[in-house]
Design an enzyme around this catalytic site. Structure first.
Site, PDB file in Angstrom:
ATOM      1  N   ILE A 198       0.865  -1.188   0.000  1.00  0.00           N
ATOM      2  CA  ILE A 198       0.000   0.000   0.000  1.00  0.00           C
ATOM      3  C   ILE A 198       0.904   1.242   0.000  1.00  0.00           C
ATOM      4  O   ILE A 198       1.749   1.404   0.878  1.00  0.00           O
ATOM      5  CB  ILE A 198      -0.924  -0.001   1.249  1.00  0.00           C
ATOM      6  CG1 ILE A 198      -1.831  -1.248   1.228  1.00  0.00           C
ATOM      7  CG2 ILE A 198      -1.762   1.267   1.323  1.00  0.00           C
ATOM      8  CD1 ILE A 198      -2.733  -1.365   0.014  1.00  0.00           C
ATOM      9  N   ASN A 239      -5.071  -5.301   7.611  1.00  0.00           N
ATOM     10  CA  ASN A 239      -4.735  -6.422   6.720  1.00  0.00           C
ATOM     11  C   ASN A 239      -4.854  -7.727   7.492  1.00  0.00           C
ATOM     12  O   ASN A 239      -4.652  -7.763   8.702  1.00  0.00           O
ATOM     13  CB  ASN A 239      -3.290  -6.253   6.229  1.00  0.00           C
ATOM     14  CG  ASN A 239      -2.851  -7.415   5.356  1.00  0.00           C
ATOM     15  OD1 ASN A 239      -3.564  -7.818   4.427  1.00  0.00           O
ATOM     16  ND2 ASN A 239      -1.687  -7.973   5.636  1.00  0.00           N
ATOM     17  N   HIS A 248      -3.222 -11.532   7.750  1.00  0.00           N
ATOM     18  CA  HIS A 248      -2.053 -12.338   7.356  1.00  0.00           C
ATOM     19  C   HIS A 248      -2.257 -13.745   7.939  1.00  0.00           C
ATOM     20  O   HIS A 248      -2.719 -13.877   9.068  1.00  0.00           O
ATOM     21  CB  HIS A 248      -0.777 -11.696   7.906  1.00  0.00           C
ATOM     22  CG  HIS A 248       0.458 -12.435   7.517  1.00  0.00           C
ATOM     23  ND1 HIS A 248       1.035 -12.315   6.274  1.00  0.00           N
ATOM     24  CD2 HIS A 248       1.207 -13.341   8.203  1.00  0.00           C
ATOM     25  CE1 HIS A 248       2.089 -13.102   6.201  1.00  0.00           C
ATOM     26  NE2 HIS A 248       2.217 -13.742   7.363  1.00  0.00           N
TER      27      HIS A 248
HETATM   28  C1  GRF Z   1      -5.565 -15.329   3.183  1.00  0.00           C
HETATM   29  O1  GRF Z   1      -4.905 -16.461   3.632  1.00  0.00           O
HETATM   30  C2  GRF Z   1      -5.017 -14.081   3.838  1.00  0.00           C
HETATM   31  O2  GRF Z   1      -4.561 -14.303   5.126  1.00  0.00           O
HETATM   32  C3  GRF Z   1      -3.880 -13.725   2.936  1.00  0.00           C
HETATM   33  O3  GRF Z   1      -4.318 -14.035   1.645  1.00  0.00           O
HETATM   34  C4  GRF Z   1      -5.304 -15.060   1.717  1.00  0.00           C
HETATM   35  C5  GRF Z   1      -6.512 -14.549   1.023  1.00  0.00           C
HETATM   36  O4  GRF Z   1      -7.477 -15.543   0.847  1.00  0.00           O
HETATM   37  N1  GRF Z   1      -3.475 -12.361   3.121  1.00  0.00           N
HETATM   38  P1  GRF Z   1      -8.873 -15.187   0.188  1.00  0.00           P
HETATM   39  O5  GRF Z   1      -8.582 -14.483  -1.128  1.00  0.00           O
HETATM   40  O6  GRF Z   1      -9.606 -14.283   1.130  1.00  0.00           O
HETATM   41  O7  GRF Z   1      -9.568 -16.488  -0.010  1.00  0.00           O
END
Ligand code: GRF
Length: 300
Positions: A178, A192, A194
């Site tokens: 970002i 965010n 993670h």
């Molecule tokens: C998730 O595991 C999130 O933690 C990471 O990217 C993935 C996104 O999954 N940042 P989705 O697109 O929401 O299914």
């Protein structure tokens, strides 16, 4: 409503003489074809109308942003009844969009007191973008792809998000960093998710299956999602919430990812609900905390 002819630079096959732009009392311009055509724009299937941002930037859209303007205040009963305006959310995705979907559904079900105003993506063909189209949620391509005129600049994005009074930006699998201008324009408002217990297994290069493979290889017995405030770097912002799942002896990256993802959906909805109910408070040292709904003196 004032209607006027428009000449514009979209690569549509429909002559501009057949297109009308309507200036509405709210922020956006609706673009319709006189014959109610669908437009096929550079391979992207669009429904009969789409919107422009205040700076006349193109947005894929079925249900115009006007519906958002009509959202009023509601009384929440969390022990202390108070008037809270529905919060406006922008969700950013690059992939499958399962977190986006669960947040969107929670807003539709009234579990999250907010409305997803716009989806921002760097991949117009990703699962999240497809879901946004199905739901009629406006879609913005960001950032501008190299060697292409498609996509928005940071300046335009900041301008539009501010003009639409976006309250929170939720990154849900958005893989681009970002930009500083956006971080600074929305203080304490960008979060965010993670898929590991930060600060472990985070930072540049730790995304998708790489995270889960590294967790398994380390021998860690627990993993789980972290939702954190977004600063100018990858995964370094202060932590707002975490969920914990076990790492099993026979786990593969895929089985662990599936277990973590399930926890992500739960956690992000809880966090979005807390944000929209104004239950996130900031400790003096900059750490965000969630005030419990049941016990307002308790923070987690
Ligand atoms: C998730 O595991 C999130 O933690 C990471 O990217 C993935 C996104 O999954 N940042 P989705 O697109 O929401 O299914």
């Amino acid at each position: 409503m004032e209607a006027q002819n428009l000449s514009f630079s979209l690569s549509s096959t429909i002559p501009t003489s057949q297109i009308q732009i309507q200036k509405t009392p709210s922020l956006q311009f609706l673009l319709r074809t006189k014959k109610n055509h669908s437009l096929n724009l550079k391979g992207i299937f669009l429904k009969p109308h789409f919107c422009f941002s205040p700076k006349n930037k193109k947005i894929e859209c079925r249900n115009c942003l006007q519906r958002v303007e009509s959202e009023g205040s509601t009384v929440l009963d969390d022990g202390v009844s108070k008037q809270v305006r529905k919060k406006k959310l922008a969700v950013f995705v690059s992939g499958g969009g399962s977190n986006f979907k669960s947040i969107y559904e929670a807003t539709a079900d009234g579990i999250v007191h907010g409305v997803v105003v716009v989806l921002v993506t760097n991949k117009l063909d990703c699962g999240g973008a497809k879901y946004a189209r199905e739901q009629g949620i406006p879609l913005i391509l960001f950032p501008k792809a190299k060697d292409s005129s498609e996509g928005w600049s940071t300046e335009d994005l900041v301008y539009a998000l501010r003009t639409w009074n976006i309250d929170f930006i939720l990154l849900a699998g958005y893989l681009k960093l970002i930009p500083t201008e956006l971080v600074q324009a929305f203080p304490r408002s960008i979060f965010n998710i993670h898929p590991s217990l930060l600060p472990a297994f985070g930072g540049k290069g730790y995304y998708g299956m790489k995270v889960h493979k590294a967790v398994i290889a380390s021998g860690a017995r627990y993993s789980g999602p972290t939702i954190h405030h977004v600063d100018e770097h990858y995964d370094t912002g202060r932590i707002l919430a975490q969920g914990v799942v076990p790492v099993l002896a026979n786990d593969t990256a895929e089985t662990l990812a599936a277990r973590v993802l399930q926890e992500e959906h739960k956690l992000y909805v809880e966090v979005a609900a807390a944000l929209c109910e104004e239950r996130v408070v900031w400790r003096q040292d900059g750490v965000p905390l969630i005030r419990s709904k049941e016990d307002p003196d308790h923070y987690k």
